[in-house]
Structures are given as C-alpha cells and as structure tokens.
Design an enzyme around this catalytic site. Structure first.
Site, PDB file in Angstrom:
ATOM      1  N   GLY A  69     -62.818  31.426  58.132  1.00  0.00           N
ATOM      2  CA  GLY A  69     -63.285  30.405  59.064  1.00  0.00           C
ATOM      3  C   GLY A  69     -64.277  29.424  58.472  1.00  0.00           C
ATOM      4  O   GLY A  69     -64.643  28.456  59.129  1.00  0.00           O
ATOM      5  N   ALA A 123     -56.881  26.938  59.825  1.00  0.00           N
ATOM      6  CA  ALA A 123     -57.133  28.318  59.424  1.00  0.00           C
ATOM      7  C   ALA A 123     -57.423  28.418  57.932  1.00  0.00           C
ATOM      8  O   ALA A 123     -56.903  27.644  57.128  1.00  0.00           O
ATOM      9  CB  ALA A 123     -55.919  29.184  59.765  1.00  0.00           C
ATOM     10  N   CYS A 124     -58.262  29.377  57.599  1.00  0.00           N
ATOM     11  CA  CYS A 124     -58.492  29.782  56.211  1.00  0.00           C
ATOM     12  C   CYS A 124     -58.652  31.300  56.235  1.00  0.00           C
ATOM     13  O   CYS A 124     -58.212  31.950  57.174  1.00  0.00           O
ATOM     14  CB  CYS A 124     -59.706  29.070  55.610  1.00  0.00           C
ATOM     15  SG  CYS A 124     -61.283  29.586  56.315  1.00  0.00           S
ATOM     16  N   ARG A 125     -59.274  31.873  55.240  1.00  0.00           N
ATOM     17  CA  ARG A 125     -59.430  33.321  55.222  1.00  0.00           C
ATOM     18  C   ARG A 125     -60.408  33.812  56.289  1.00  0.00           C
ATOM     19  O   ARG A 125     -60.117  34.725  57.034  1.00  0.00           O
ATOM     20  CB  ARG A 125     -59.880  33.817  53.841  1.00  0.00           C
ATOM     21  CG  ARG A 125     -59.798  35.337  53.708  1.00  0.00           C
ATOM     22  CD  ARG A 125     -60.271  35.851  52.378  1.00  0.00           C
ATOM     23  NE  ARG A 125     -61.698  36.094  52.304  1.00  0.00           N
ATOM     24  CZ  ARG A 125     -62.379  36.978  53.018  1.00  0.00           C
ATOM     25  NH1 ARG A 125     -61.771  37.695  53.920  1.00  0.00           N
ATOM     26  NH2 ARG A 125     -63.666  37.132  52.853  1.00  0.00           N
ATOM     27  N   ILE A 181     -57.781  33.905  59.081  1.00  0.00           N
ATOM     28  CA  ILE A 181     -56.565  34.717  59.037  1.00  0.00           C
ATOM     29  C   ILE A 181     -56.901  36.204  59.115  1.00  0.00           C
ATOM     30  O   ILE A 181     -56.105  37.009  59.595  1.00  0.00           O
ATOM     31  CB  ILE A 181     -55.703  34.372  57.792  1.00  0.00           C
ATOM     32  CG1 ILE A 181     -54.268  34.903  57.928  1.00  0.00           C
ATOM     33  CG2 ILE A 181     -56.333  34.895  56.534  1.00  0.00           C
ATOM     34  CD1 ILE A 181     -53.391  34.027  58.746  1.00  0.00           C
TER      35      ILE A 181
END
Length: 138
Positions: free
Chosen positions: A100, A96-98, A125
């Site tokens: 994708g 996960a990141c902010r 996220i």
C-alpha cells in the site's frame, strides 16, 4: 504532576508522543492528500463494478501473482506512461502494490494528473491475498 518522573523517563514520553503522532497521521494523511483508502471489501466492490485495477509493483512481483485483469505499470514508469490511462480519467481506479505504500504514491500522481476517482488498496496485494481473494499469474 511528578516532574522527577518526567525527567527520568523523557525518552519514553517522547517515544509515546511520536508513536501517537504516527498513528494520527495514518488516519488523516490519506484524507489530506485526497486519496481514499479501500479495504478489501470496498476493493472487491470496485473490482466487481469494473473499476480499473492498476498494479504498480515491479515486473517480478507482478508475475508472481496479481489481481485478475489488473493493468501493470511499475511505479517508476508511471509518470511517463500516464497517457495510456487517459481514457480512465473519469472511471474509478483501484491502485495496488505489495503493501500500500507505492500505490499511495501512485494515487497521488494520478490525482495530480487529473484522475477523478482514485483508491489505494489498503494493505496492498498482501491484504488481498489474506482475504482469500483471487490472484492470477496469467
């Protein structure tokens, strides 16, 4: 076909072709890289089945709120810290990141390093929070 119309509107035609190409790439790009996208429903299933959640955002982003039990390794440090994840090579990993994008790059790195089952959290996220899924600051 009206060639005058095409000549007068060649920029619109080029824009339509480019946007169509980007749309097609968004569907097949992940499949070609071997990285599967996980929407929030699939991500929830993975989470509940004890997949490793790997958050590759920067420290401040992670501290502002992350998926509970997520392991934090910023993308810029991932290559040098892959050995920390060796015991998870055969276990599903949800990255996960902010939004994708960074997590997709991290998924590619993990696949190249021999990790078998890697999923990119589609929408990151942001999508997780929009689905009212749990986030913690602990």
């Amino acid at each position: 076909m009206d060639t005058q119309f095409l000549q007068d509107n060649w920029m619109l035609l080029a824009l339509a072709l480019a946007s169509g190409g980007m749309l097609v790439w968004s569907f097949i790009g992940g499949k070609l890289s071997g990285v599967e996208q996980a929407d929030t429903l699939k991500a929830t299933r993975l989470y509940n089945d004890d997949a490793l959640v790997l958050d590759v955002r920067e420290d401040k982003e992670y501290a502002a709120g992350h998926i509970p039990k997520a392991r934090h390794i910023p993308l810029g440090q991932l290559a040098g810290r892959l050995q920390e994840l060796d015991k998870f090579k055969s276990k599903p990993i949800l990255v996960a990141c902010r939004s994708g994008q960074r997590s997709a790059r991290a998924c590619g790195m993990l696949k190249k390093a021999g990790f078998e089952t890697v999923y990119n959290l589609a929408g990151g996220i942001v999508a997780w929070q929009r689905a009212n899924l749990p986030v913690t600051k602990k």
